[in-house]
Design an enzyme around this catalytic site. Sequence first.
Site, PDB file in Angstrom:
ATOM      1  N   CYS A 123      36.712  51.760  38.453  1.00 43.45           N
ATOM      2  CA  CYS A 123      37.666  53.005  38.511  1.00 43.45           C
ATOM      3  C   CYS A 123      37.006  53.960  39.466  1.00 43.45           C
ATOM      4  O   CYS A 123      36.308  54.884  39.166  1.00 43.45           O
ATOM      5  CB  CYS A 123      37.853  53.679  36.991  1.00 43.45           C
ATOM      6  SG  CYS A 123      38.091  52.686  35.802  1.00 43.45           S
ATOM      7  N   LEU A 124      37.800  53.767  40.606  1.00 42.23           N
ATOM      8  CA  LEU A 124      37.353  54.821  41.680  1.00 42.23           C
ATOM      9  C   LEU A 124      38.591  55.510  42.221  1.00 42.23           C
ATOM     10  O   LEU A 124      38.633  56.663  42.235  1.00 42.23           O
ATOM     11  CB  LEU A 124      36.743  53.921  42.908  1.00 42.23           C
ATOM     12  CG  LEU A 124      36.450  54.872  44.246  1.00 42.23           C
ATOM     13  CD1 LEU A 124      35.234  55.780  44.030  1.00 42.23           C
ATOM     14  CD2 LEU A 124      35.874  53.787  45.394  1.00 42.23           C
ATOM     15  N   PRO A 127      45.110  59.059  41.584  1.00 37.32           N
ATOM     16  CA  PRO A 127      46.563  59.457  42.051  1.00 37.32           C
ATOM     17  C   PRO A 127      46.503  60.101  43.498  1.00 37.32           C
ATOM     18  O   PRO A 127      47.366  59.787  44.355  1.00 37.32           O
ATOM     19  CB  PRO A 127      47.394  60.182  40.894  1.00 37.32           C
ATOM     20  CG  PRO A 127      46.686  59.749  39.906  1.00 37.32           C
ATOM     21  CD  PRO A 127      45.043  59.493  40.111  1.00 37.32           C
ATOM     22  N   PHE A 155      46.012  52.830  39.535  1.00 39.47           N
ATOM     23  CA  PHE A 155      45.883  51.357  39.878  1.00 39.47           C
ATOM     24  C   PHE A 155      44.620  50.611  39.389  1.00 39.47           C
ATOM     25  O   PHE A 155      43.946  49.531  40.004  1.00 39.47           O
ATOM     26  CB  PHE A 155      45.612  51.047  41.507  1.00 39.47           C
ATOM     27  CG  PHE A 155      46.838  51.564  42.401  1.00 39.47           C
ATOM     28  CD1 PHE A 155      47.835  50.869  42.378  1.00 39.47           C
ATOM     29  CD2 PHE A 155      46.768  52.892  43.091  1.00 39.47           C
ATOM     30  CE1 PHE A 155      49.108  51.208  43.385  1.00 39.47           C
ATOM     31  CE2 PHE A 155      47.839  53.113  43.917  1.00 39.47           C
ATOM     32  CZ  PHE A 155      49.048  52.150  43.963  1.00 39.47           C
ATOM     33  N   GLY A 239      29.828  43.976  48.647  1.00 41.43           N
ATOM     34  CA  GLY A 239      29.911  42.458  47.912  1.00 41.43           C
ATOM     35  C   GLY A 239      31.441  42.309  47.574  1.00 41.43           C
ATOM     36  O   GLY A 239      31.924  41.336  47.547  1.00 41.43           O
ATOM     37  N   ARG A 241      34.191  43.160  48.808  1.00 37.78           N
ATOM     38  CA  ARG A 241      34.917  42.766  49.811  1.00 37.78           C
ATOM     39  C   ARG A 241      34.808  41.419  50.424  1.00 37.78           C
ATOM     40  O   ARG A 241      35.800  40.715  50.531  1.00 37.78           O
ATOM     41  CB  ARG A 241      34.437  43.694  51.090  1.00 37.78           C
ATOM     42  CG  ARG A 241      35.455  45.190  50.929  1.00 37.78           C
ATOM     43  CD  ARG A 241      34.944  46.261  52.001  1.00 37.78           C
ATOM     44  NE  ARG A 241      35.225  47.448  51.627  1.00 37.78           N
ATOM     45  CZ  ARG A 241      34.833  48.758  51.638  1.00 37.78           C
ATOM     46  NH1 ARG A 241      33.789  48.684  52.377  1.00 37.78           N
ATOM     47  NH2 ARG A 241      35.422  49.768  51.366  1.00 37.78           N
ATOM     48  N   HIS A 337      57.644  25.123  53.979  1.00 37.70           N
ATOM     49  CA  HIS A 337      58.433  24.489  52.933  1.00 37.70           C
ATOM     50  C   HIS A 337      59.864  24.578  52.886  1.00 37.70           C
ATOM     51  O   HIS A 337      60.585  24.370  51.964  1.00 37.70           O
ATOM     52  CB  HIS A 337      57.717  25.182  51.423  1.00 37.70           C
ATOM     53  CG  HIS A 337      56.689  24.445  50.860  1.00 37.70           C
ATOM     54  ND1 HIS A 337      55.352  24.549  51.566  1.00 37.70           N
ATOM     55  CD2 HIS A 337      56.576  23.517  49.746  1.00 37.70           C
ATOM     56  CE1 HIS A 337      54.303  23.850  50.846  1.00 37.70           C
ATOM     57  NE2 HIS A 337      54.877  23.221  49.890  1.00 37.70           N
ATOM     58  N   GLU A 362      40.371  47.445  47.836  1.00 40.30           N
ATOM     59  CA  GLU A 362      38.872  47.456  48.095  1.00 40.30           C
ATOM     60  C   GLU A 362      38.701  47.866  49.671  1.00 40.30           C
ATOM     61  O   GLU A 362      37.860  47.500  50.239  1.00 40.30           O
ATOM     62  CB  GLU A 362      38.294  46.013  47.803  1.00 40.30           C
ATOM     63  CG  GLU A 362      38.349  45.951  46.196  1.00 40.30           C
ATOM     64  CD  GLU A 362      37.312  45.038  45.641  1.00 40.30           C
ATOM     65  OE1 GLU A 362      36.345  44.535  46.353  1.00 40.30           O
ATOM     66  OE2 GLU A 362      37.548  44.782  44.564  1.00 40.30           O
ATOM     67  N   ASN A 365      43.023  47.404  55.006  1.00 43.56           N
ATOM     68  CA  ASN A 365      42.454  47.004  56.263  1.00 43.56           C
ATOM     69  C   ASN A 365      42.382  47.849  57.521  1.00 43.56           C
ATOM     70  O   ASN A 365      41.597  47.675  58.435  1.00 43.56           O
ATOM     71  CB  ASN A 365      43.068  45.708  56.554  1.00 43.56           C
ATOM     72  CG  ASN A 365      42.796  44.443  55.818  1.00 43.56           C
ATOM     73  OD1 ASN A 365      41.922  44.646  55.032  1.00 43.56           O
ATOM     74  ND2 ASN A 365      43.271  43.213  56.004  1.00 43.56           N
TER      75      ASN A 365
END
Length: 381
Positions: A123-124, A127, A155, A239, A241, A337, A362, A365
């Site tokens: 939990c980092l 909101p 989240f 790690g 990531r 497809h 995490e 980008n």
Amino acid sequence: MDFALSEEQNAIFDMAYAFGQEQIAPHAQGWEKDGTIPKALWPQIGELGFGGLYVSEEYGGSGLSRLDATLVFEALAMACPAVGSFLSIHNMCGGMIDKFGSDETKKKWLPDLCTMSTVYSYCLTEPGSGSDAAALKTRAKPSDVGYTLNGSKAFISGGGYSDAYICMVRSGVDGPKGISALVVEDGTPGLSFGGLEDKMGWKAQPTAQVQFDDCAVPAANLIGTEGKGFSYAMAGLDGGRLNISAGALGGAQQALNLTLQYMSERRAFGQSIDQFQGLQFRLAEYETKLQASRTFLRQAAWKLDNGAPDASKFCAMAKLMVTDVAFDVANGCLQLHGGYGYLADYGIEKIVRDLRVHQILEGTNEIMRVIVARHLLAENR
Ligand SMILES: Cc1cc2nc3c(=O)[nH]c(=O)nc-3n(C[C@H](O)[C@H](O)[C@H](O)COP(=O)(O)OP(=O)(O)OC[C@H]3O[C@@H](n4cnc5c(N)ncnc54)[C@H](O)[C@@H]3O)c2cc1C
């Protein structure tokens, strides 16, 4: 320089792949509809040694390297990226406790973490702070027993589902140096959860806010030293990531495998569609991109395992490159497809939906670019 996996590493991949295909893949769509993963799965995964992949053997872990762990997450994601990634978050928590906890802390939490009788969340995010994670506001005030927590986390993968939460909280000054990491057990008075988030992908794993309302946490639940929680959280993410990248790679590889098979069977204009050279070139491009991503990911993992000074930069570069490539490949496989790629039965649209978030969490980008640029500029000084 040796690029080959060892016999043991091949066996690790094969074991994870077989477990995923037998125990996860047949249920992946059902779990997605249910919006949850049966808790009974986790002790089975714990038995394989995947609950504490890089936790020391002394505390019940498997003592594997980060590179070994990427093999597990790649293989499991071939069955379901959402399930594999949930396990990667649990393992990130295990890695943090193992690396930074006192001997007492490790004895208390790690054996159950490794068997997965206790499932962990990380939990980092809050909101009001995601990318700017050091601005977090959840307050931990000193109390007679330890800390009283007030605030909320957003989240959280496993929010309301997990048995324990590693929470980054503000115990001191503003900024990264005032943050500590605490274990908060499910059932602690003052701990509650928001409603389940309705997401685009990763639907099998529950995501919810984690809320603290005068939540009393014992001092013994502090990981490591007060005020160092942010550096532990960031180290965990290096790690993490790699794992998130490995999950994206596995999902995209599965999409490519399914596409090769589909194209050999689907006919148009009197031939199987894998005979069109324009489409063959697309397959060749996807294969090249996935192999390049795999090599780069394993190099980043090797750097982290060997304590290379540029390991953090490589973890960020790998996350940026691999998750972008994986999403593009999976999305391209959906296109190959035709209309069937859009149907759930063909297994491609779920992979595309699942992999999209690997570019976001995490560290987005964009934030990976921030990290890489920061390192580059510092190296040039
Ligand atoms: C399904 C899911 C599961 C998650 N699980 C967890 C979890 O288990 N634990 C947890 O702690 N968090 C979790 N997260 C949160 C995730 O890590 C954050 O969503 C992510 O870090 C981005 O934060 P944000 O959403 O607040 O976006 P913001 O930080 O508000 O960013 C918004 C946009 O601005 C860009 N941006 C921000 N700052 C900069 C900058 N300096 N330079 C350039 N661009 C910038 C971002 O890249 C993004 O495009 C999860 C998220 C999702 C969607």
